[in-house]
Scaffold this motif. Structure first.
Motif, mmCIF file in Angstrom:
data_model
loop_
_atom_site.group_PDB
_atom_site.id
_atom_site.type_symbol
_atom_site.label_atom_id
_atom_site.label_comp_id
_atom_site.label_asym_id
_atom_site.label_seq_id
_atom_site.Cartn_x
_atom_site.Cartn_y
_atom_site.Cartn_z
ATOM 1 N N SER A 459 5.084 -61.882 50.740
ATOM 2 C CA SER A 459 4.827 -63.327 50.656
ATOM 3 C C SER A 459 5.011 -63.905 52.054
ATOM 4 C CB SER A 459 5.802 -64.005 49.681
ATOM 5 O OG SER A 459 7.138 -63.884 50.152
ATOM 6 N N THR A 460 4.587 -65.162 52.234
ATOM 7 C CA THR A 460 4.762 -65.789 53.540
ATOM 8 C C THR A 460 4.746 -67.304 53.392
ATOM 9 O OG1 THR A 460 3.972 -65.838 55.828
ATOM 10 C CG2 THR A 460 2.300 -65.858 54.114
ATOM 11 N N ILE A 461 5.458 -67.960 54.302
ATOM 12 C CA ILE A 461 5.430 -69.418 54.435
ATOM 13 C C ILE A 461 4.676 -69.727 55.718
ATOM 14 C CG2 ILE A 461 6.833 -71.505 54.644
ATOM 15 C CD1 ILE A 461 9.114 -69.945 53.299
ATOM 16 N N LEU A 462 3.875 -70.768 55.699
ATOM 17 C CA LEU A 462 2.977 -71.050 56.808
ATOM 18 C C LEU A 462 3.300 -72.403 57.423
ATOM 19 C CD1 LEU A 462 0.309 -70.203 58.331
ATOM 20 C CD2 LEU A 462 -0.902 -71.543 56.611
ATOM 21 N N GLY A 463 3.300 -72.444 58.758
ATOM 22 C CA GLY A 463 3.448 -73.702 59.475
ATOM 23 C C GLY A 463 2.300 -73.893 60.450
ATOM 24 N N ASN A 464 1.478 -74.955 60.261
ATOM 25 C CA ASN A 464 0.347 -75.220 61.140
ATOM 26 C C ASN A 464 0.813 -75.915 62.409
ATOM 27 O OD1 ASN A 464 -1.992 -74.195 59.889
ATOM 28 N ND2 ASN A 464 -1.950 -75.858 58.406
ATOM 29 N N LYS A 465 0.383 -75.414 63.559
ATOM 30 C CA LYS A 465 0.664 -76.010 64.858
ATOM 31 C C LYS A 465 -0.650 -76.172 65.599
ATOM 32 C CE LYS A 465 5.086 -75.406 63.986
ATOM 33 N NZ LYS A 465 6.035 -76.514 63.755
ATOM 34 N N SER A 466 -0.586 -76.777 66.743
ATOM 35 C CA SER A 466 -1.787 -76.947 67.555
ATOM 36 C C SER A 466 -2.027 -75.676 68.364
ATOM 37 C CB SER A 466 -1.632 -78.136 68.501
ATOM 38 O OG SER A 466 -2.771 -78.266 69.328
ATOM 39 N N GLY A 467 -3.094 -74.969 68.002
ATOM 40 C CA GLY A 467 -3.455 -73.755 68.722
ATOM 41 C C GLY A 467 -2.815 -72.495 68.177
#
Length: 781
Positions: A459-467
């Motif tokens: 499983s995984t947790i995702l964090g969106n960042k710029s680039g």
């Protein structure tokens, strides 16, 4: 008249038969006799004391075990043994080298290198390690006497830390030479200039960095346009302050030995020690043989007959023996038929096997400075040149000492361990350790390595960042119990070193969350192909860590699959061909969850690798093979790392009927699991198979430097084949610490222990066989 005396002590006796004996002489028959008896008693006492001392010494040798500590240092050395004995390994400690240049310094690819006033290219001929070196050519945009530079940009320099930069450098034709250094805002320092153009020279430079941040490493050539130089094996290591201070008292060769080149992060891997035979020359079938204008026959392993039909060129066989500078060696060979003394000769050679001195036709050599090998040659020549005829050479021996010994076949012994051994990359503390107990070797494991394989992500947790995106994946079977954030290292698929703790701020960072049992890795969108606005699924994240990048075939910006009408996956590191479409062999139109990409399989990239110190060490058994024994007198011993034991291999048949191992071509593909620097032995059904010929090939037709082939008549298609070889990749080397018996009691103790251990292992094998036989019997019923 002779008076009678006793036969042993010579005591005076009375001659009772003589009529002249009329009185008893007290002095003659008592005092003189007692004095002789007393003298004898003194002699007996002295002999008794001498005998008692000898008996006591013998008793001590038989009753009290004495051993001598011996440390076998990395690389080649000569060890003297007072008697033939076995070396008892008592420990090996791990070491980790983190090359902050990643793979860039290996000069196997131009990836990661930036050109400043220069043209960069890979050179297959001018190299030290691997397949190529870097050629830096000053371009026409540079003013006269300017520097053409290849640079590597780094972002993980630490405040108040110490670094050493090392490389092998060779000048081409530049007027000032070439060097390496800390460029950009660092403003130096730089190494000495290399003007030598006939060989690579090791140079180094050190620097203490005061503030944390980015920096640039320079590989520079100073000269006019179109002038050039070569670089290879560039490495940048963070070291301790004590190591930093010690550098000033070391010469370049010592620096190179202490800090060898490695790709990214490497431990001591599969260490070994070899004691070479008293005769350092192997059978002729292991020599390089050249008979293009003649032929040869081997009537025995140590007898070769070479015929020559040319008056211009000699036909020859040669072998390169690793040697020690300053050591004297002697050579002997029996020459018959047309041969003369000049038909056998020697050359001293450097590490790249280039000759560094004149031909030596006498039978001894003291190895000069700069030499690493002695080239032994038998040739169809005399003092005037090539000779037409038949030359027979037999029983060659090359041994340590001033005089050649009587011939005996070469018999090497080797002790190898299949394990990896880590330590703190900077301080060397908390090292993994090898120890022996009851004939079995174990490792005290203090470090943990994770090959971050996508198929293991649960499983995984995702964090969106710029680039970039920060991922928090869980990995099946991973141990998250690390003990120190500082004592860790991580490598990206392309060899780049990841930065600890920066995973929320920048791309290519990482960390461990042991409370929630997951890792943290920040992945650039340029690598994954996901785009800022795209949220990948767990399977798509798995595919990335299996070596696949996502693309959009239908969009002009195919690296951003946002709202894509057709998502596709291609291998990381592979550039799609022009007008690529669904017929491209490496294209996947469904997410490749359980398939490693071709770029991982062919070694152009690897999986992410994470290394960190465990909170709680563990103990695990390790595989070993062989035992090191020393012969009486001088022993040439080599300590190294990177050996692979008996790797199973299925040979393939080529178009000419021969069978091949470790060949990479369009018609036959039989690579070993790792690139091979040296194929040491090939086994058929676990027994040495001498029917194979090993050849060195650096043209890309071998996976590494060597491949092997066997004639069809010598190949058994029903047999199981395996290979022992040295990997082409380099690793740090650790000393073997142990002891040798110093008296008979120690020798006898060793013998008894060996017999007990052999019996125990035989008993275990018999038990396993009985169990399996019973299983087969019940299965048949």
């Amino acid at each position: 008249m002779n008076e009678p005396k006793t036969p042993n002590l010579g005591l005076n006796k009375i001659d009772r038969s003589s009529p002249s004996t009329t009185y008893f002489d007290l002095d003659k028959y008592l005092d003189q006799n007692w004095e002789k008896v007393d003298d004898f008693a003194e002699q007996v006492q002295g002999k008794a004391e001498e005998t008692a001392a000898q008996v006591s010494a013998i008793q001590e040798r038989l009753d009290t075990e004495k051993r001598r500590t011996v440390t076998l240092e990395p690389r080649l050395q000569v060890i003297n043994a007072e008697r033939a004995s076995a070396f008892k390994l008592e420990g090996i400690k791990g070491r980790t080298l983190v090359n902050l240049l990643g793979r860039c310094g290996g000069m196997e690819s131009l990836s990661g290198l930036n050109a400043i006033r220069s043209n960069l290219s890979l050179d297959l001929m001018n190299k030290v390690d691997g397949s190529s070196g870097l050629k830096v050519t000053v371009n026409s945009a540079a003013s006269p006497s300017a520097a053409g530079v290849a640079t590597v940009s780094l972002s993980n320099f630490k405040a108040n830390s110490f670094y050493v930069l090392i490389a092998n450098v060779k000048n081409g034709n530049s007027i000032e030479g070439a060097n390496i250094g800390f460029g950009g805002d660092f403003g130096g320092p730089y190494s000495t200039f290399v003007q030598t153009s006939d060989k690579f020279v090791t140079v180094w430079v050190k620097k203490k960095v005061s503030t944390q941040g980015s920096g640039i490493i320079d590989f520079a050539v100073f000269g006019n346009p179109n002038q050039y130089g070569y670089f290879d094996s560039g490495r940048l290591y963070e070291i301790s302050e004590s190591e930093y201070n010690a550098l000033d008292s070391m010469n370049p060769e010592q620096v190179a030995l202490e800090y060898p080149y490695v790709d990214s992060v490497q431990p001591v891997l599969n260490p070994y020690v070899i004691r070479y035979g008293e005769n350092l020359l192997p059978p002729f079938y292991e020599w390089e043989i050249s008979t293009s204008q003649g032929s040869y026959t081997l009537s025995s392993p140590y007898t070769i007959s070479i015929s020559n039909t040319s008056t211009t060129w000699g036909q020859y066989a040669r072998y390169y023996v690793p040697v020690l500078i300053g050591q004297t060696y002697a050579l002997s060979v029996t020459i018959s038929d047309s041969g003369v003394n000049e038909s056998c000769y020697m050359y001293a050679c450097d590490a790249s096997k280039q000759r560094v001195g004149n031909k030596i036709t006498n039978r001894s050599i003291t190895v000069p400075a700069g030499a690493s090998y002695v080239e032994i040659v038998v040739n169809t020549v005399d003092a005037n040149g090539a000779v037409v005829g038949l030359f027979t050479f037999a029983n060659p021996i090359f041994n340590i000492g001033n005089e050649a010994k009587s011939f005996k076949p070469r018999k090497d012994v080797m002790h190898t361990l299949q394990t990896d051994l880590y330590a703190d990359p900077v301080t060397g503390e908390n090292a993994d350790e090898v120890f022996e107990q009851g004939g079995q070797y174990y490792k005290m494991k203090k470090w943990y390595k994770v090959d971050f394989e996508g198929s293991r992500i649960t499983s995984t947790i995702l964090g969106n960042k710029s680039g970039f995106k920060t991922l928090y994946p869980k990995l099946e079977g991973a141990n998250y119990g690390y003990s120190s954030m500082a004592a860790s290292a991580a490598v990206k698929y392309d060899g780049k070193i990841l930065t600890w703790g920066s995973h929320e701020a920048i791309a290519d960072g990482w960390a461990i969350d042991k409370l929630n049992n997951n890792f943290a890795i920040s992945v650039p969108n340029a690598d994954s192909g996901w785009g800022d606005a795209y949220t990948p699924t767990v399977n798509e994240i798995k595919a990335y860590f299996m070596g696949w990048t996502m693309r959009n075939m239908s969009a002009s910006n195919y690296n951003d699959p946002t709202n894509a009408s057709q998502k596709t996956w291609t291998p990381i590191g592979y550039s799609p061909p022009a007008n690529w479409n669904s017929t491209w062999a490496h294209l996947r139109t469904s997410v490749p969850v359980n398939e490693s990409s071709p770029s991982i399989k062919d070694g152009t990239i690897s999986s992410y690798q994470l290394v960190y110190q465990l909170a709680i060490p563990t103990v695990e058994p390790i595989t070993s093979e062989g035992q090191l024994t020393l012969i009486e007198g001088d022993n040439q011993v080599e300590v190294g790392t990177g050996i692979v034991l008996r790797e199973s291999m299925k040979p393939a048949q080529g178009g000419n009927g021969d069978w091949g191992i470790n060949i990479v071509s369009s018609s036959i593909n039989t690579p070993l699991k790792n690139k091979a620097a040296l194929i040491m032995k090939i086994y058929r059904n676990s027994r040495t198979d001498n029917a194979w010929s090993v050849v060195t090939r650096t043209d890309g037709s071998a996976y590494g430097n060597q491949r092997a082939y066997s004639a069809n008549a010598s190949y058994d298609p029903s047999a199981a084949y395996s290979v022992t070889y040295l990997m082409l990749d380099t690793f740090p080397i650790a000393p073997f610490v142990g002891s040798v018996p110093d008296n008979e009691k120690a020798l006898l103790t060793n013998l008894v222990q060996d017999i007990q251990q052999v019996n125990a292992r035989m008993g275990l094998m018999e038990s396993i066989k009985i169990y399996r036989d019973q299983e087969n019997l019940w299965g048949a019923l």
